[in-house]
Structures are given as C-alpha cells and as structure tokens.
Design a protein around this motif. Structure first.
Motif, PDB file in Angstrom:
ATOM      1  N   ASN A  60       1.351   3.307  -3.119  1.00  0.00           N
ATOM      2  CA  ASN A  60       0.279   4.143  -3.650  1.00  0.00           C
ATOM      3  C   ASN A  60       0.120   5.464  -2.896  1.00  0.00           C
ATOM      4  N   GLN A  61       0.986   5.708  -1.907  1.00  0.00           N
ATOM      5  CA  GLN A  61       0.862   6.916  -1.089  1.00  0.00           C
ATOM      6  C   GLN A  61       1.616   8.089  -1.723  1.00  0.00           C
TER       7      GLN A  61
ATOM      8  N   GLU B 296       0.805  -1.222   0.000  1.00  0.00           N
ATOM      9  CA  GLU B 296       0.000   0.000   0.000  1.00  0.00           C
ATOM     10  C   GLU B 296       0.836   1.269   0.000  1.00  0.00           C
TER      11      GLU B 296
END
Length: 327
Positions: A268-269, A265
């Motif tokens: 995607n930051q 994840e």
C-alpha cells in the motif's frame, strides 16, 4: 499432523529391468489445522504421494506419520482403523452409481458398523453440512459435477476424520463450481479444525485456499513455504506463475531492470514516487500486479531504473526490506 520423511516410490517394469522413480526422497511436514497444497504438472508424482499417505500405495522406502502413528508400518486391521481418521476425495468423485447420495455417504458407516438409526442421523447432518439438504434421494446421474463432489466430501467426512486428502478434487469442475467447492473446503477447515492435504496442477487452487505449498517436479520438492512468502520472492516458481513477467523487455544503455516484490503493508506504500523524490533516478514502469494471496496483499513491479543514484535506490529497497532482483 502429517509427517512425510525421506519417501521413495520406485516402480519396476520389464521384469524388473526398468525402473521409474515416482517419488525421490520427499520430506514434508503438514501442521494440524492447515491447508497444505502440493502443486505440480502431470507426472510430477503428486497422486503417488497422496496415495502413499493412506497407504493405497506402499512406498519403496521412507515413512509417513499421521498424528503419532506411523501409517507405513501398519497393515491389516490396524491399517483399516487408521484409515478411518483419513478421509479422501477424488477427481472423478468415485460414487457408486447404484446408490443414492445418502446411501453413498452412509457406505463407510456401514463398513465400520454404525446402526441404521445412527447412519441416518449422521447422513442428514452431513447433507446439511455440504449444502445438499433434500438431495439425499438423488442418484449420481441426477446430480451436477459440483453436487457429486459435495457427496464425495460428505462421504469422506462420515467417520469424523481429522485429515482430509484431496486428489485433484476440482480439476473436473468448471471455474465457478471450483470456487464454491474450495470455499466449502476452507469452511470445513476453519470450523472443524480439519487438516487438508491437497494436490493440484492449478495455481488458482493454491492461491484461493492454501496456507502453505510445496512444488513437486520429477518426484522432488523444489520449493516449499507459505504461499504469501513464496509469492513475495521474485525468483520463486510461485511468483513466476502468479505475476506477469518482463516478456523480453530489454533495458536501455545505462539503465537496469529490477523486479521488486512486496507483501502486506508495503503493497500500500507509494514506492515509485518515494524513489523518485528521494533519489536522482528515473523510474520506468514496465509491468506490475497486486493480488491477494494467502490472505495477504502481494505484488510485483518490473521497473527500469536510470540516473545518477541507481545504486543508492537499490540500497534503499534493501533497507525497506523489499525483495528485489536486478536483471
């Protein structure tokens, strides 16, 4: 499924006066149902290692277990029976040129005593499994490289092994054929629960198919772990091979160079804008790549940080569990 324990293979030459250590204390564990890669350059000991797993080479010392059986302690008929559970495919296919594709696939079944009818049924199943329906009557000279390797895979699976060894199985193939063969191997792994141990010198093979990998250098394991975990470590061999490096870029006075690795994840930051908003820092992006490795998004950023809050920004990366390396 495969346990390699403190394995040594030493070759002697010049009447025993000279020695070459091909394997230098190798220990690896391959879990049931996974695809495990061994990556290394020519001369690293890869082929020797995989040939020790089914005792085509006898190690100088150490042991190899497949399931609950110590392969390196067997010989004669017991070793031949154990090998029936271990399929193997080769770089240059090793097909019998005087036999058709179907006859090549049937060959191991003849050796273990299958009847003609059982052989025919099993061969048809395998031709379908590897996508060669209707090609059973073709001779190797009439097949493409990819088709030959599919015959080799079908032959290796003939006796229903639970382990498949791949010795540079795609290095003689073009890129597109390589991808199709690796997709076939991955499908076999998923749908049959087949444990696959493969050796390769190609990073693309590891990236496409492997769950875990060991890096071999001069007969020793220098790095091992899941492919995505190693790719997310800035200083790992896998990361250096997968991602572009700084190419000699030198930071300006008062600034620092930082390599930031991320996966899952965190890929995607909005990392860069977050740093700039939170801290009094300027962020100069030197290079960056995001890729899918081991089924996860993994990437690296090379950035130059300058300003009053560089230390705070680095501490923030640590809190966010982002691996980073200051140069």
């Amino acid at each position: 499924m495969i346990s390699i324990r403190d394995l040594y293979k030493i070759y002697t030459y010049q009447r025993g006066e000279g020695k070459i250590t091909a394997l230098d204390g190798i220990s690896l564990e391959v879990k049931a149902g996974e695809v495990f890669g061994v990556l290394g350059q020519s001369g690293a000991g890869k082929s020797t290692l995989i040939r020790c797993v089914n005792c085509l080479e006898k190690p100088t010392s150490g042991s190899v277990w497949v399931g609950d059986e110590e392969i390196t302690a067997l010989s004669g008929a017991r070793l031949r029976r154990a090998r029936q559970r271990i399929g193997m495919i080769f770089q240059h296919f090793n097909l019998l040129s005087s036999r058709t594709a179907a006859e090549n696939i049937a060959f191991p079944l003849e050796l273990i005593g299958y009847s003609r009818l059982k052989r025919r049924i099993r061969v048809e199943e395998l031709l379908s499994l590897v996508g060669l329906e209707g090609r059973g009557g073709a001779y190797p000279a009439q097949l493409s490289g990819g088709q030959k390797q599919r015959v080799g895979i079908a032959r290796a699976l003939a006796a229903n092994p639970n382990v498949l060894l791949c010795d540079e199985a795609t290095s003689a193939l073009d890129p597109q054929t390589t991808r199709s063969i690796l997709e076939l191997l991955r499908d076999l792994n998923r749908h049959m629960g087949l444990t696959i141990l493969l050796i390769t010198h190609e990073m693309g093979v590891v990236k496409q198919i492997c769950d875990r990998v060991a890096i071999l250098e001069a007969g020793k394991v220098i790095e091992q772990g899941t492919v995505s975990e190693l790719a997310a470590q800035p200083d790992s061999f896998i990361a250096r091979e997968l991602f572009p490096q700084r190419n000699g870029f030198k930071s300006r006075p008062g600034s620092v160079l930082v390599t930031i690795a991320f996966r899952g994840e965190t890929a995607n930051q909005p990392l860069i804008s977050d740093l700039a908003k939170r801290f009094d820092v300027d962020v100069n992006i030197i290079s960056g790549t995001v890729d899918t490795v081991g089924g996860q998004r993994v990437g690296q950023l090379h950035v130059e940080l300058s300003g009053k809050d560089v230390r705070s920004a680095l501490d923030y990366l640590q809190v966010q569990d982002l691996r980073h390396e200051v140069h």
